[in-house]
Scaffold this active site. Sequence first.
Site, PDB file in Angstrom:
ATOM      1  N   ASP A  19       0.899  -1.241   0.087  1.00  0.00           N
ATOM      2  CA  ASP A  19      -0.052   0.078   0.042  1.00  0.00           C
ATOM      3  C   ASP A  19       0.986   1.046   0.139  1.00  0.00           C
ATOM      4  OD1 ASP A  19      -2.296  -1.583   0.161  1.00  0.00           O
ATOM      5  OD2 ASP A  19      -2.439  -1.265   2.387  1.00  0.00           O
ATOM      6  N   LYS A  20       0.465   2.190  -0.230  1.00  0.00           N
ATOM      7  CA  LYS A  20       0.819   3.663  -0.439  1.00  0.00           C
ATOM      8  C   LYS A  20       1.728   3.893   0.778  1.00  0.00           C
ATOM      9  CE  LYS A  20       0.363   8.522  -1.527  1.00  0.00           C
ATOM     10  NZ  LYS A  20      -0.542   9.590  -1.876  1.00  0.00           N
TER      11      LYS A  20
END
Length: 262
Positions: A102-103
């Site tokens: 994920d970011k």
Amino acid sequence: MRLDKFLAESSIGTRKNVRIYIKDGAVKVNGKVITEPSIEIKEDTDIIEYLNKLVTYRGKVYYMFHKPGGCITARKDETNKTVFDFFNEVNMNGIFHVGRLDKDTEGLLLFTNDGEFNHQLMCPEKHVEKKYFFIALGSLDKEDIKKIENGISIGKEEEITKPAKIEVIKSGMYEDLEEEFDIRKFYNINSNFYEQPVVSGYLTISEGRKHQVKRMLKAVGCYVIYLKRISIGELDLDNSLKKGQYRILSEDEIQKLLGKCI
């Protein structure tokens, strides 16, 4: 070796893309245009050209990358920095990320041009474990831990997660652990809420569902504020790699990973 495999491993493009190039007539073998991707070639003696330029065989490559938070796992993005933006000195044509993070998640991310390597590590049936360090708002009692270890529901339309491993490292109040964990770097709450519980630990899973670690902890009332992948199978993130840095995997590390997938 198949022609499409040769081109993919020579950083011309992904296996899917080079098949298109071949069918479009952009590839020559010994001076003759070839439009069949599956044709067998001799990588040591045949002359392969793409767009009339000689192709040098590169072979399979494998990179370990320490992903920082704030960048997305993608090749290109109009608004966000991507993990590929850190590989300025490397020809990344034909190279792809193995799985994704994920970011806001940090840690171990692998890159390769070896499709079979990717399949062996990411295929759910292979049960390759991924270990994460987390810090979350909330607390975990014995019943919560048991639910996570035995499998837990994280969505109405989804199957219960596979059994996982969880180890609680520390738990206490936010105000007591804020400085110790340096929480303010990535999460800073209003002082009125300092007296809320915080828990840290390791969670090991063998699946790769979207936001899975965060959703598993959310299912027992914990909100993840920091997440870092520290290992895949028996391969640990190299502590000497700073965020945003990468290096080539050693042959021993590659075999260590593949050995767990057989």
